[in-house]
Every structure is written in C-alpha cells, then in structure tokens.
Design a protein around this motif. Structure first.
Motif, PDB file in Angstrom:
ATOM      1  N   THR A  13      -1.589   3.839   7.911  1.00 49.19           N
ATOM      2  CA  THR A  13      -1.444   5.079   7.142  1.00 49.19           C
ATOM      3  C   THR A  13      -1.204   6.241   8.092  1.00 49.19           C
ATOM      4  N   HIS A  14      -0.616   7.338   7.570  1.00 47.20           N
ATOM      5  CA  HIS A  14      -0.725   8.555   8.381  1.00 47.20           C
ATOM      6  C   HIS A  14      -1.559   9.587   7.643  1.00 47.20           C
ATOM      7  N   ILE A  15      -2.249   9.152   6.599  1.00 44.60           N
ATOM      8  CA  ILE A  15      -3.161  10.054   5.883  1.00 44.60           C
ATOM      9  C   ILE A  15      -4.573   9.803   6.413  1.00 44.60           C
ATOM     10  N   ASP A  58       0.703  -2.115   4.676  1.00 48.16           N
ATOM     11  CA  ASP A  58       1.484  -1.072   5.330  1.00 48.16           C
ATOM     12  C   ASP A  58       1.596   0.140   4.398  1.00 48.16           C
ATOM     13  N   GLU A  59       0.887   1.194   4.712  1.00 49.75           N
ATOM     14  CA  GLU A  59       0.884   2.454   3.951  1.00 49.75           C
ATOM     15  C   GLU A  59       0.605   2.249   2.458  1.00 49.75           C
ATOM     16  N   PRO A  60      -0.492   1.604   2.100  1.00 53.93           N
ATOM     17  CA  PRO A  60      -0.726   1.359   0.670  1.00 53.93           C
ATOM     18  C   PRO A  60      -1.096   2.612  -0.113  1.00 53.93           C
ATOM     19  N   GLY A 113      -1.087   6.724  12.964  1.00 56.14           N
ATOM     20  CA  GLY A 113      -0.091   7.150  13.948  1.00 56.14           C
ATOM     21  C   GLY A 113       0.994   7.924  13.253  1.00 56.14           C
ATOM     22  N   PRO A 114       1.660   8.819  13.970  1.00 56.65           N
ATOM     23  CA  PRO A 114       2.736   9.601  13.348  1.00 56.65           C
ATOM     24  C   PRO A 114       3.956   8.731  13.055  1.00 56.65           C
ATOM     25  N   ASN A 115       4.936   9.283  12.367  1.00 56.96           N
ATOM     26  CA  ASN A 115       6.174   8.550  12.095  1.00 56.96           C
ATOM     27  C   ASN A 115       6.759   8.026  13.393  1.00 56.96           C
ATOM     28  N   GLY A 116       7.169   6.773  13.375  1.00 55.29           N
ATOM     29  CA  GLY A 116       7.817   6.193  14.541  1.00 55.29           C
ATOM     30  C   GLY A 116       6.859   5.720  15.617  1.00 55.29           C
ATOM     31  N   ALA A 117       5.539   5.760  15.342  1.00 50.42           N
ATOM     32  CA  ALA A 117       4.552   5.371  16.357  1.00 50.42           C
ATOM     33  C   ALA A 117       4.593   3.866  16.665  1.00 50.42           C
ATOM     34  N   GLY A 118       5.095   3.078  15.708  1.00 51.01           N
ATOM     35  CA  GLY A 118       5.148   1.624  15.928  1.00 51.01           C
ATOM     36  C   GLY A 118       4.250   0.835  14.989  1.00 51.01           C
ATOM     37  N   LYS A 119       3.661   1.488  13.987  1.00 50.48           N
ATOM     38  CA  LYS A 119       2.708   0.815  13.089  1.00 50.48           C
ATOM     39  C   LYS A 119       3.374  -0.328  12.316  1.00 50.48           C
ATOM     40  N   SER A 120       4.514  -0.020  11.694  1.00 55.17           N
ATOM     41  CA  SER A 120       5.178  -1.067  10.898  1.00 55.17           C
ATOM     42  C   SER A 120       5.678  -2.192  11.798  1.00 55.17           C
ATOM     43  N   SER A 121       6.161  -1.837  12.966  1.00 49.41           N
ATOM     44  CA  SER A 121       6.639  -2.883  13.892  1.00 49.41           C
ATOM     45  C   SER A 121       5.490  -3.800  14.283  1.00 49.41           C
ATOM     46  N   LEU A 122       4.318  -3.210  14.559  1.00 48.71           N
ATOM     47  CA  LEU A 122       3.154  -4.042  14.910  1.00 48.71           C
ATOM     48  C   LEU A 122       2.744  -4.909  13.717  1.00 48.71           C
ATOM     49  N   ARG A 182      10.608  -4.583  21.315  1.00 45.47           N
ATOM     50  CA  ARG A 182      11.637  -3.612  21.709  1.00 45.47           C
ATOM     51  C   ARG A 182      12.829  -3.714  20.775  1.00 45.47           C
ATOM     52  N   PHE A 183      13.464  -2.598  20.567  1.00 47.84           N
ATOM     53  CA  PHE A 183      14.750  -2.582  19.871  1.00 47.84           C
ATOM     54  C   PHE A 183      15.735  -2.022  20.880  1.00 47.84           C
ATOM     55  N   GLY A 184      16.520  -2.863  21.496  1.00 46.66           N
ATOM     56  CA  GLY A 184      17.373  -2.417  22.597  1.00 46.66           C
ATOM     57  C   GLY A 184      16.485  -1.876  23.704  1.00 46.66           C
ATOM     58  N   ARG A 185      16.717  -0.613  24.079  1.00 49.84           N
ATOM     59  CA  ARG A 185      15.889  -0.046  25.159  1.00 49.84           C
ATOM     60  C   ARG A 185      14.661   0.663  24.625  1.00 49.84           C
ATOM     61  N   ARG A 186      14.590   0.779  23.281  1.00 47.39           N
ATOM     62  CA  ARG A 186      13.449   1.485  22.681  1.00 47.39           C
ATOM     63  C   ARG A 186      12.238   0.559  22.601  1.00 47.39           C
ATOM     64  N   VAL A 187      11.114   1.028  23.133  1.00 48.56           N
ATOM     65  CA  VAL A 187       9.884   0.231  23.073  1.00 48.56           C
ATOM     66  C   VAL A 187       9.125   0.655  21.816  1.00 48.56           C
ATOM     67  N   ALA A 188       9.121  -0.210  20.798  1.00 50.64           N
ATOM     68  CA  ALA A 188       8.460   0.134  19.529  1.00 50.64           C
ATOM     69  C   ALA A 188       6.967  -0.173  19.581  1.00 50.64           C
ATOM     70  N   VAL A 189       6.608  -1.241  20.304  1.00 52.85           N
ATOM     71  CA  VAL A 189       5.197  -1.626  20.467  1.00 52.85           C
ATOM     72  C   VAL A 189       4.996  -1.928  21.946  1.00 52.85           C
ATOM     73  N   PRO A 209       4.214  -5.145   2.568  1.00 50.21           N
ATOM     74  CA  PRO A 209       5.085  -4.262   3.353  1.00 50.21           C
ATOM     75  C   PRO A 209       5.157  -2.874   2.741  1.00 50.21           C
ATOM     76  N   GLN A 210       5.724  -1.948   3.485  1.00 48.31           N
ATOM     77  CA  GLN A 210       5.819  -0.554   3.030  1.00 48.31           C
ATOM     78  C   GLN A 210       6.598  -0.470   1.711  1.00 48.31           C
ATOM     79  N   ARG A 211       7.686  -1.231   1.627  1.00 45.96           N
ATOM     80  CA  ARG A 211       8.465  -1.265   0.387  1.00 45.96           C
ATOM     81  C   ARG A 211       8.426  -2.665  -0.182  1.00 45.96           C
TER      82      ARG A 211
HETATM   83  N1  LIG Z   1      15.107  -2.380  13.017  1.00 52.15           N
HETATM   84  C1  LIG Z   1      15.028  -1.419  13.942  1.00 52.15           C
HETATM   85  N2  LIG Z   1      16.041  -1.184  14.783  1.00 52.15           N
HETATM   86  C2  LIG Z   1      15.950  -0.236  15.755  1.00 52.15           C
HETATM   87  N3  LIG Z   1      14.852   0.533  15.953  1.00 52.15           N
HETATM   88  C3  LIG Z   1      13.825   0.344  15.147  1.00 52.15           C
HETATM   89  C4  LIG Z   1      13.831  -0.633  14.095  1.00 52.15           C
HETATM   90  N4  LIG Z   1      12.623  -0.601  13.448  1.00 52.15           N
HETATM   91  C5  LIG Z   1      11.908   0.363  14.065  1.00 52.15           C
HETATM   92  N5  LIG Z   1      12.624   0.922  15.067  1.00 52.15           N
HETATM   93  C6  LIG Z   1      12.152   1.982  15.976  1.00 52.15           C
HETATM   94  O1  LIG Z   1      10.894   1.559  16.493  1.00 52.15           O
HETATM   95  C7  LIG Z   1       9.992   2.665  16.565  1.00 52.15           C
HETATM   96  C8  LIG Z   1       8.732   2.350  15.754  1.00 52.15           C
HETATM   97  O2  LIG Z   1       9.081   2.330  14.355  1.00 52.15           O
HETATM   98  P1  LIG Z   1       8.031   1.888  13.227  1.00 52.15           P
HETATM   99  O3  LIG Z   1       8.768   1.857  11.935  1.00 52.15           O
HETATM  100  O4  LIG Z   1       7.338   0.674  13.666  1.00 52.15           O
HETATM  101  O5  LIG Z   1       7.024   3.128  13.259  1.00 52.15           O
HETATM  102  P2  LIG Z   1       5.932   3.560  12.183  1.00 52.15           P
HETATM  103  O6  LIG Z   1       4.758   4.028  12.962  1.00 52.15           O
HETATM  104  O7  LIG Z   1       5.716   2.468  11.208  1.00 52.15           O
HETATM  105  O8  LIG Z   1       6.638   4.778  11.475  1.00 52.15           O
HETATM  106  P3  LIG Z   1       6.516   5.301   9.947  1.00 52.15           P
HETATM  107  O9  LIG Z   1       5.144   5.900   9.813  1.00 52.15           O
HETATM  108  O10 LIG Z   1       7.600   6.335   9.878  1.00 52.15           O
HETATM  109  O11 LIG Z   1       6.765   4.138   9.042  1.00 52.15           O
HETATM  110  C9  LIG Z   1      10.748   3.875  16.061  1.00 52.15           C
HETATM  111  O12 LIG Z   1      11.266   4.552  17.178  1.00 52.15           O
HETATM  112  C10 LIG Z   1      11.870   3.285  15.236  1.00 52.15           C
HETATM  113  O13 LIG Z   1      13.001   4.125  15.237  1.00 52.15           O
END
Ligand SMILES: Nc1ncnc2c1ncn2[C@@H]1O[C@H](COP(=O)(O)OP(=O)(O)OP(=O)(O)O)[C@@H](O)[C@H]1O
Length: 253
Positions: free
Chosen positions: A196-198, A165-167, A36-45, A13-20, A88-90
């Motif tokens: 990937t999202h491709i 991550d997104e190679p 998964g689409p942008n923001g799905a949580g892939k990078s966080s996982l 979680r990031f604050g109240r946002r559930v990333a995974v 990592p992505q970058r």
């Molecule tokens: N450091 C952070 N602080 C706050 N929120 C974050 C942070 N990192 C990710 N998030 C939030 O967590 C959620 C998942 O983000 P994440 O980057 O894991 O998604 P993603 O699937 O990898 O997206 P993308 O394809 O755009 O890279 C999103 O809502 C994002 O805004």
C-alpha cells in the motif's frame, strides 16, 4: 507446518532499471505491510513472491520449500504455488456470475476438488465477511465489496501465504475499515503481505512494516517503531515516521 516466508537478496531488473535491489526479509504468521512510493518496487517484489516472475538473483522459500534459488526456479516451486494466494493490483471478476460462483471458479482453478469448491467458497466468503452477498451478481458490488471478493478468490484454496497488492486503494473510509477488519482475521493463521502507499491503513492491521524505496528495503520493523522516526507535526506519527525514513533513505531497523 508454521506458515513462513523467507526472502534472500532478491533482485529484479528491467533493462538497466533495478526494480528490486537485493531485498531480504523473513516472516511468520501475521499481517505485514509493504510501503513505498510509486515506482518503489512493491509490485515487482510481490509478483516474484507470487512466483509469476523469476528473480534475476536471490532465493525465496515459503513453508520450508524452495520457490527460487539463486535466480532460478527451485525444486519446491509447484508446491509453493499451491499454497500461495495472490491478489494483483488489477483483477477481473465475472460480473454476470454470482459472487459465490466467482470464488468457486477461483477455488477450482487452484486445484480444489470439484466436490469441495462450494464449501471452500463459503469459507473464503465468510473470511471476508461477504456471505450475505454470495448470491448477488458480482457486478452489483460496491468497490469495497469487490475488493473483498478479490481477496476471497485469493483465499479460496486456503493458502498459508497471502499477497495482496494495494487492496485498499480507491476505497472510502467506511469500506477501508471493513476491509481492515477482514484482513486482521485472515492474518491470524497466515503470512499476509499487503502492499500500500496509504500509511494509515497499516496502523490498525499490521504488526510489522517493510518500507521500499528505489527497489531497496530501507526499513523493516514494528509499526510503532516506524512512528518513532518522525517528528511531531501536522501528520500522524506513523506518516511522519514514514516520511522521515524516505527522506533519509538509509535507516534499517
Ligand atoms: N514491465 C516493466 N517494464 C519496465 N519497467 C518496469 C516494468 N514493471 C515495473 N517497471 C519499473 O520498475 C520499477 C518498480 O515498479 P513497481 O511497479 O514494482 O513499483 P511499485 O512500488 O509497485 O509502484 P506503484 O505504487 O506505482 O504500483 C519502476 O521504475 C517501474 O517503472
């Protein structure tokens, strides 16, 4: 030991946002896609699986060792780290150094003894089909070759679990094909998880695909199975299946 990865109800979680959101799956050798689409949580996982971040809850085991247990570092965290390769992505390369020097430094920083870094770099460059550019400066590489260099750096210490991550982002179709071929080879003896999202990138290299949306795992199955979920139309069966799963949001294979 057979390469393996086991993820049990992992959340972040990031604050109240559930990333995974309570993600569970297990994997053996082979290439697995994480879609998964942008923001799905892939990078966080992936950053949790790479042990860069401790999950808020859940457990992760790799190669039979515990990296995290119930949201805390586990007894096998250091051992798991040594057997993980993460792109990592970058990422940065040392542009003025040779391609091989970049991989040698990555090998050394992952604990490969100095007497073995040159042969480790040769092996990793061979795995990504970049041997013929070993002496070039890293800054002279094309985008696709630079991505392959990043993968070679992640492979330098011969890890059994590889997280990418997104190679394939920002590559042209020819570069993407070259990278797909490399990844298929790498996956023969390792657990490889590629985000990937491709969608089409996975059609040729992954046997299995995980789909995430809004932090949750909404599909875990064979690539062919994902294709079956779509209805015939203008897009490929795989893309149609992916879109259908996202639209439904609740199907799990
Ligand atoms: N450091 C952070 N602080 C706050 N929120 C974050 C942070 N990192 C990710 N998030 C939030 O967590 C959620 C998942 O983000 P994440 O980057 O894991 O998604 P993603 O699937 O990898 O997206 P993308 O394809 O755009 O890279 C999103 O809502 C994002 O805004």
């Amino acid at each position: 030991m057979r390469p393996s990865l086991e993820v049990t109800t992992v959340s972040q979680r990031f604050g109240r946002r559930v990333a995974v959101d309570r993600v569970s799956f297990s994997a053996g050798p082979g290439v697995m896609g994480l879609l998964g689409p942008n923001g799905a949580g892939k990078s966080s996982l992936l950053s949790i699986l790479a042990t860069h971040v401790t999950p808020a809850e859940g457990s992760v085991m790799a190669l039979g060792r515990t990296a995290f247990e119930n949201g805390r570092p586990g007894s096998g965290l250091d051992a798991v780290r040594r057997d993980l390769g993460y792109l990592p992505q970058r990422f940065e390369v040392m542009g003025w150094s040779s391609v091989k020097r970049n991989v040698e430094v990555a090998a050394w920083s992952q604990g490969v003894p100095s007497g073995e870094v040159a042969s480790a770099a040769d092996r990793a460059l061979d795995a990504v089909q970049l041997t013929d550019r070993a002496r070039s400066r890293a800054r002279s590489l094309s985008g696709g070759m630079r991505q392959r260099l990043g993968i070679a750096c992640a492979l330098a210490h011969d890890p059994k679990v590889v997280l990418l991550d997104e190679p394939t982002a920002a590559l042209d179709p020819v570069q993407r094909q070259g990278l797909r071929d490399s990844l298929a080879l790498i996956g023969q003896s390792r657990v490889v998880l590629i985000s990937t999202h491709i969608v089409e990138d996975l059609a040729h290299i992954a046997e299995r695909v995980l789909v995430m949306n809004e932090g949750a795992l909404i599909f875990d199955g064979a690539v062919n199975e994902l294709a079956l979920h779509g209805s015939p139309g203008e897009v490929s069966p795989l893309e149609a299946g992916y879109r259908a799963i996202l639209a439904d949001g609740s199907i799990a294979a």
